[in-house]
Enzyme design. Sequence first.
Site, PDB file in Angstrom:
ATOM      1  N   GLY A 136      27.263  33.618  32.175  1.00  0.00           N
ATOM      2  CA  GLY A 136      27.490  35.165  32.160  1.00  0.00           C
ATOM      3  C   GLY A 136      26.430  36.001  31.576  1.00  0.00           C
ATOM      4  N   GLY A 148      30.475  30.550  27.854  1.00  0.00           N
ATOM      5  CA  GLY A 148      30.663  31.307  26.649  1.00  0.00           C
ATOM      6  C   GLY A 148      29.253  31.097  26.015  1.00  0.00           C
ATOM      7  N   CYS A 203      44.564  39.137  29.719  1.00  0.00           N
ATOM      8  CA  CYS A 203      45.033  40.571  29.840  1.00  0.00           C
ATOM      9  C   CYS A 203      46.339  40.825  29.164  1.00  0.00           C
ATOM     10  CB  CYS A 203      44.899  40.928  31.088  1.00  0.00           C
ATOM     11  SG  CYS A 203      46.166  39.859  32.188  1.00  0.00           S
ATOM     12  N   LYS A 216      34.298  39.339  40.019  1.00  0.00           N
ATOM     13  CA  LYS A 216      34.815  40.317  39.059  1.00  0.00           C
ATOM     14  C   LYS A 216      36.545  40.446  39.247  1.00  0.00           C
ATOM     15  CE  LYS A 216      35.638  43.714  36.467  1.00  0.00           C
ATOM     16  NZ  LYS A 216      35.215  43.263  34.838  1.00  0.00           N
TER      17      LYS A 216
HETATM   18  C1  FMN Z   1      30.790  42.805  31.041  1.00  0.00           C
HETATM   19  C2  FMN Z   1      31.440  41.666  31.304  1.00  0.00           C
HETATM   20  C3  FMN Z   1      32.547  41.745  31.945  1.00  0.00           C
HETATM   21  C4  FMN Z   1      33.586  40.777  31.988  1.00  0.00           C
HETATM   22  N1  FMN Z   1      34.384  40.841  32.852  1.00  0.00           N
HETATM   23  C5  FMN Z   1      35.483  39.694  33.107  1.00  0.00           C
HETATM   24  C6  FMN Z   1      36.589  39.770  34.122  1.00  0.00           C
HETATM   25  O1  FMN Z   1      36.768  40.431  34.836  1.00  0.00           O
HETATM   26  N2  FMN Z   1      37.353  38.557  34.068  1.00  0.00           N
HETATM   27  C7  FMN Z   1      37.368  37.586  33.137  1.00  0.00           C
HETATM   28  O2  FMN Z   1      37.984  36.557  33.286  1.00  0.00           O
HETATM   29  N3  FMN Z   1      36.240  37.410  32.299  1.00  0.00           N
HETATM   30  C8  FMN Z   1      35.374  38.569  32.192  1.00  0.00           C
HETATM   31  N4  FMN Z   1      34.245  38.431  31.175  1.00  0.00           N
HETATM   32  C9  FMN Z   1      34.050  37.437  30.414  1.00  0.00           C
HETATM   33  C10 FMN Z   1      33.023  36.293  31.155  1.00  0.00           C
HETATM   34  O3  FMN Z   1      33.400  35.859  32.511  1.00  0.00           O
HETATM   35  C11 FMN Z   1      32.846  35.160  30.182  1.00  0.00           C
HETATM   36  O4  FMN Z   1      34.164  34.501  29.764  1.00  0.00           O
HETATM   37  C12 FMN Z   1      32.201  35.505  28.872  1.00  0.00           C
HETATM   38  O5  FMN Z   1      31.444  36.621  28.917  1.00  0.00           O
HETATM   39  C13 FMN Z   1      31.655  34.363  27.991  1.00  0.00           C
HETATM   40  O6  FMN Z   1      30.497  33.789  28.759  1.00  0.00           O
HETATM   41  P1  FMN Z   1      29.043  34.388  28.345  1.00  0.00           P
HETATM   42  O7  FMN Z   1      28.824  34.285  27.259  1.00  0.00           O
HETATM   43  O8  FMN Z   1      28.202  33.352  29.251  1.00  0.00           O
HETATM   44  O9  FMN Z   1      28.967  35.610  29.001  1.00  0.00           O
HETATM   45  C14 FMN Z   1      33.328  39.593  31.307  1.00  0.00           C
HETATM   46  C15 FMN Z   1      31.958  39.512  30.338  1.00  0.00           C
HETATM   47  C16 FMN Z   1      31.281  40.582  30.453  1.00  0.00           C
HETATM   48  C17 FMN Z   1      30.093  40.394  29.447  1.00  0.00           C
END
Ligand code: FMN
Lengths: 280, 239
Positions: free
Chosen positions: A261, A239, A125, A41
């Site tokens: 994710g 993604g 960010c 995280k």
């Molecule tokens: C609940 C949640 C929290 C996330 N927190 C972060 C984070 O703290 N830092 C970050 O770089 N990406 C964060 N992401 C983005 C994911 O790491 C990822 O890049 C994004 O969800 C796309 O992948 P996915 O479709 O497989 O989830 C977060 C995503 C979700 C859903």
Amino acid sequence: MVSFAGINFKNRVTLASGTCGFGREIAELYDLSRLGGICTKGVTLLPRLGNLPPRVAETPAGMLNSVGLQNPGVEAFVRDELPFLRGFDTKIIANFSGESPEEFAKIAAILVEGGVDMLEVNISCPNLHAGGTAFGTDPVASFEVTYAVKEAAKGVPVMVKLTPNVTDIAAIAVACEKAGADALSLINTLLGMRIDLKTGKPILANVTGGLSGPAVFPVALRCVWQVARAVKLPIMGLGGISDVDTAREMLLAGATMLSIGTAQFRNPLIPLEIIDGLGE
Amino acid sequence: MSSAVRQIAENIYSLEAYAPELAKSAQPGQFAHIDCGGSAYLRRPLSVCDVSEESGFVRFVFELKGEGTRQLANSQYQISEPQVGRALGKGFPEVDGRVLLIGGGLGAAPLLFAARRCGADAVLGFANGKRAILIPEFSAACGTVNVFTDDGSLGKAGVVDLSGVDLSQYSAVFACGPKAMLRNCQLMLAKEQLPLYVSMEEHMACGYGACLVCVCATKKGYSRVCKDGPVFESGAIIW
Ligand SMILES: Cc1cc2nc3c(=O)[nH]c(=O)nc-3n(C[C@H](O)[C@H](O)[C@H](O)COP(=O)(O)O)c2cc1C
Ligand SMILES: Cc1cc2nc3c(=O)[nH]c(=O)nc-3n(C[C@H](O)[C@H](O)[C@H](O)COP(=O)(O)OP(=O)(O)OC[C@H]3O[C@@H](n4cnc5c(N)ncnc54)[C@H](O)[C@@H]3O)c2cc1C
Ligand code: FES
């Protein structure tokens, strides 16, 4: 074994940052040592409370989140979470973000001192010095952050995580490569929103949030394809990967490593199924 | 047949699903995070309402709201054990002595499971008689059951009221229902030396504590409803 940015991973599959906390809840389900790695995280220099709830809204084939980087701060991460993660035979990739290049460097130094395997620099960010636009939407700011982190990393590989909320993602990738990045991960979430028809108000208290899940997969694939053709750096693709087939597509687009994710929220064992399905 | 669903009140359904592991391990106040199929992408949290360890069936009682519950309410649809998943969250504590259960609307569901595991009396509130649920079950499982409805169509008229209840016989109070009702319980019991445990609701994604989307404000900061709750000691919540 997969070699990526100078590190040997036991397989291609990692858990995506923010979707697996610091591993503790997943460790109740299976042995984390089965994973190639864990992107922890995102942490910041100081603890962050995060955004007001509601922080989630469902979308067709996905979700929006507006967690707002709730985390205990980098010091607490190194002190309270890293020793637990170190108990597993898997690579620890520490995701973090800051408000200025100097702050990014400071956090990187603490993480490297703490003993992580790789740094994942979240440049999605807001850049407080540039009125809050994300570092990752500007090639110059992306260069500056990457450069500062690389200097502080003392040889620990630096992976920069790209945002898809840009006109030309390849240009950002090139800037990160020039600044000395060892790898790139993409994509972070796509900015979106939803409105509750009953109240006429946005569902998320934060109004906007990041879209993830199968809905974003075609965008992620396109981004990885474009970036793979613009830089020589190895890529961690993520993604919307939700099964073995989408994992294979992502590898064909140019990714070497994968990160899973949102798909875990439907089936937390899906990363293991993908590892098995890829035959590694 | 792995599941069966039937309507039990206006817009409210009872689902029995074959999930023997869950039936064995679930504790009162815990929930399942259900993959409803169809176009609902995220799982839906539903409290365990009752279990039968012998048959391996778990009962849920739910209101038809949107896409997920519409899928569950379809009597043609069979839900499998992996779709139901495991028992999640922190439920009600085990207490020595009698417990007073206060349920509002669908909040009665998890309290029935609690009533099965301890000596209890219940105070239940519903919008009206057509929306009342589980009264025969509570009557069988509890000492006394007091029912209130907003329009007086069943039981006493008005919102849940504890003025006639001798609180000294209880070791704890468990409450589940709309937030306004829970806040009211906190106010009604503020002067008593009675521990109050409330079951909170928040929208979820993972359901097992990893994503931090389901938080509610507590004196320790934001706590995860799915992992640190859904049951919290009422004094810990910032109302
Ligand atoms: C609940 C949640 C929290 C996330 N927190 C972060 C984070 O703290 N830092 C970050 O770089 N990406 C964060 N992401 C983005 C994911 O790491 C990822 O890049 C994004 O969800 C796309 O992948 P996915 O479709 O497989 O989830 C977060 C995503 C979700 C859903
Ligand atoms: C711990 C817990 C236990 C619950 N137990 C029960 C129960 O026993 N019986 C019952 O009828 N309801 C219960 N709920 C509420 C139930 O989860 C929602 O009514 C349900 O998710 C609605 O889904 P939908 O697809 O029909 O509605 P939609 O409106 O289509 O749902 C859209 C999204 O919002 C979420 N959502 C909508 N309302 C709620 C809500 N009140 N709480 C959490 N998420 C919500 C859904 O999960 C979904 O992600 C519980 C909620 C929690 C948090
Ligand atoms: S739903 Fe993910 S932490 Fe509660």
